[in-house]
Write a protein that holds these residues in place. Structure first.
Motif, PDB file in Angstrom:
ATOM      1  N   ALA A  74       9.627 -35.420   7.442  1.00 47.20           N
ATOM      2  CA  ALA A  74       9.741 -35.296   5.932  1.00 47.20           C
ATOM      3  C   ALA A  74      10.308 -34.123   5.345  1.00 47.20           C
ATOM      4  O   ALA A  74      10.843 -34.034   4.319  1.00 47.20           O
ATOM      5  CB  ALA A  74       8.572 -35.581   5.301  1.00 47.20           C
ATOM      6  N   GLY A  75      10.544 -32.894   6.228  1.00 49.74           N
ATOM      7  CA  GLY A  75      11.009 -31.708   5.938  1.00 49.74           C
ATOM      8  C   GLY A  75      10.297 -31.172   4.682  1.00 49.74           C
ATOM      9  O   GLY A  75       9.174 -31.204   4.645  1.00 49.74           O
ATOM     10  N   GLU A  76      11.151 -30.834   3.784  1.00 45.99           N
ATOM     11  CA  GLU A  76      10.575 -30.229   2.535  1.00 45.99           C
ATOM     12  C   GLU A  76      10.177 -31.520   1.529  1.00 45.99           C
ATOM     13  O   GLU A  76       9.440 -31.115   0.170  1.00 45.99           O
ATOM     14  CB  GLU A  76      11.376 -29.313   2.033  1.00 45.99           C
ATOM     15  CG  GLU A  76      11.571 -27.973   2.873  1.00 45.99           C
ATOM     16  CD  GLU A  76      12.385 -27.091   1.843  1.00 45.99           C
ATOM     17  OE1 GLU A  76      12.825 -27.169   0.870  1.00 45.99           O
ATOM     18  OE2 GLU A  76      12.602 -25.983   2.637  1.00 45.99           O
ATOM     19  N   GLY A  77      10.450 -32.715   1.814  1.00 49.17           N
ATOM     20  CA  GLY A  77      10.200 -33.845   0.541  1.00 49.17           C
ATOM     21  C   GLY A  77       8.781 -34.140   1.255  1.00 49.17           C
ATOM     22  O   GLY A  77       7.876 -33.793   1.822  1.00 49.17           O
ATOM     23  N   HIS A  78       8.362 -35.368   0.572  1.00 49.16           N
ATOM     24  CA  HIS A  78       7.060 -35.973   0.494  1.00 49.16           C
ATOM     25  C   HIS A  78       7.188 -37.250   1.229  1.00 49.16           C
ATOM     26  O   HIS A  78       8.243 -37.814   1.443  1.00 49.16           O
ATOM     27  CB  HIS A  78       6.664 -36.239  -0.908  1.00 49.16           C
ATOM     28  CG  HIS A  78       6.305 -34.925  -1.877  1.00 49.16           C
ATOM     29  ND1 HIS A  78       5.645 -34.174  -1.560  1.00 49.16           N
ATOM     30  CD2 HIS A  78       6.834 -34.758  -3.100  1.00 49.16           C
ATOM     31  CE1 HIS A  78       5.588 -33.036  -2.336  1.00 49.16           C
ATOM     32  NE2 HIS A  78       6.205 -33.539  -3.301  1.00 49.16           N
ATOM     33  N   VAL A  79       6.052 -37.694   1.683  1.00 49.95           N
ATOM     34  CA  VAL A  79       5.850 -38.984   2.523  1.00 49.95           C
ATOM     35  C   VAL A  79       5.778 -40.171   1.411  1.00 49.95           C
ATOM     36  O   VAL A  79       4.665 -39.780   0.787  1.00 49.95           O
ATOM     37  CB  VAL A  79       4.700 -39.051   3.496  1.00 49.95           C
ATOM     38  CG1 VAL A  79       4.639 -40.369   4.135  1.00 49.95           C
ATOM     39  CG2 VAL A  79       5.073 -38.125   4.710  1.00 49.95           C
ATOM     40  N   VAL A  80       6.626 -41.140   1.285  1.00 54.77           N
ATOM     41  CA  VAL A  80       6.417 -42.099   0.291  1.00 54.77           C
ATOM     42  C   VAL A  80       6.007 -43.260   1.042  1.00 54.77           C
ATOM     43  O   VAL A  80       6.965 -43.916   2.032  1.00 54.77           O
ATOM     44  CB  VAL A  80       7.652 -42.455  -0.443  1.00 54.77           C
ATOM     45  CG1 VAL A  80       7.452 -43.565  -1.579  1.00 54.77           C
ATOM     46  CG2 VAL A  80       7.868 -40.841  -1.184  1.00 54.77           C
ATOM     47  N   ILE A  81       4.785 -43.903   0.761  1.00 55.60           N
ATOM     48  CA  ILE A  81       4.601 -45.457   1.001  1.00 55.60           C
ATOM     49  C   ILE A  81       5.003 -46.466   0.150  1.00 55.60           C
ATOM     50  O   ILE A  81       4.662 -46.575  -1.057  1.00 55.60           O
ATOM     51  CB  ILE A  81       3.167 -45.574   1.388  1.00 55.60           C
ATOM     52  CG1 ILE A  81       2.578 -44.256   2.187  1.00 55.60           C
ATOM     53  CG2 ILE A  81       2.945 -47.038   2.115  1.00 55.60           C
ATOM     54  CD1 ILE A  81       0.942 -44.622   2.188  1.00 55.60           C
TER      55      ILE A  81
END
Length: 204
Positions: A128-135
């Motif tokens: 995900a790097g600096e982003g978020h995990v989105v379900i």
């Protein structure tokens, strides 16, 4: 810090698809459920752009994968984030990975596969790097993540319609407490964000 965000559209009576949902008819007989995605006003557009921009990696279930990877699924102009056509890495929850992925072959998207929801989220965190995990769905995958207390933030896009049947988002599960963080109404939906409460006293 990377958050796990469950993000899905549902009807007023809690369904995320209408009756008859299958690979070729992802929403069943309820295409209007996602009217906010296709008939965007300013708020809807901001919601889509913002959600796509912060998605470091995306988790989805096998049925949803089969729909978007199918011949009538995502393409060059309509994909993750609708017309945003985002291309974060995707992790699919399945015990039977496919031998070929159309979206990898034709559009260069990245897919990996995991046997369970918890494993899929952990795989997504790694990329995900600096982003978020989105379900992003489907409903069963999000319900499993909520029941397992794996979701930091729940984002619901509530369409102004009653379906009376279909795929429910919520069934019997573990009791959880959330804090209402944001409510943004548009002409097509109400966009609500809830944060998980880990300290019950903090929600008062």
């Amino acid at each position: 810090m990377t958050k796990v965000i469950a993000d899905i559209t549902m009807s007023l009576d809690g369904y995320v698809t209408g009756p008859g949902a299958d690979v070729e008819h992802g929403l069943g007989d309820a295409e209007e459920l996602h009217e906010w995605v296709f008939s965007q006003d300013r708020v809807d557009t901001e919601i889509l752009e913002g959600a796509t921009a912060v998605s470091g990696a995306v988790v989805m279930g096998r049925r949803l994968f089969d729909t978007v990877d199918g011949p009538h699924g995502w393409n060059e102009t309509m994909g993750y984030g609708a017309d945003q056509v985002g291309t974060p890495p995707f992790v699919v929850v399945t015990h039977s990975p496919p031998s070929e992925v159309r979206l990898e072959r034709d559009l260069g998207m990245r897919f990996t596969f995991a046997a369970g929801v918890s494993e899929a989220i952990e795989q997504a965190r790694l990329v995900a790097g600096e982003g978020h995990v989105v379900i992003m769905g489907g409903g069963d995958v999000i319900a499993q993540a909520l029941d397992g207390d794996l979701v930091d933030e729940l984002r619901l896009h509530i369409a102004p319609m009653l379906l009376g049947g279909g795929t429910p988002l919520f069934g019997r599960g573990t009791r959880r407490r959330y804090r209402q963080a944001e409510v943004r109404p548009s002409t097509n939906a109400i966009h609500v964000t809830y944060e998980r409460v880990t300290d019950p006293d903090a929600a008062r």
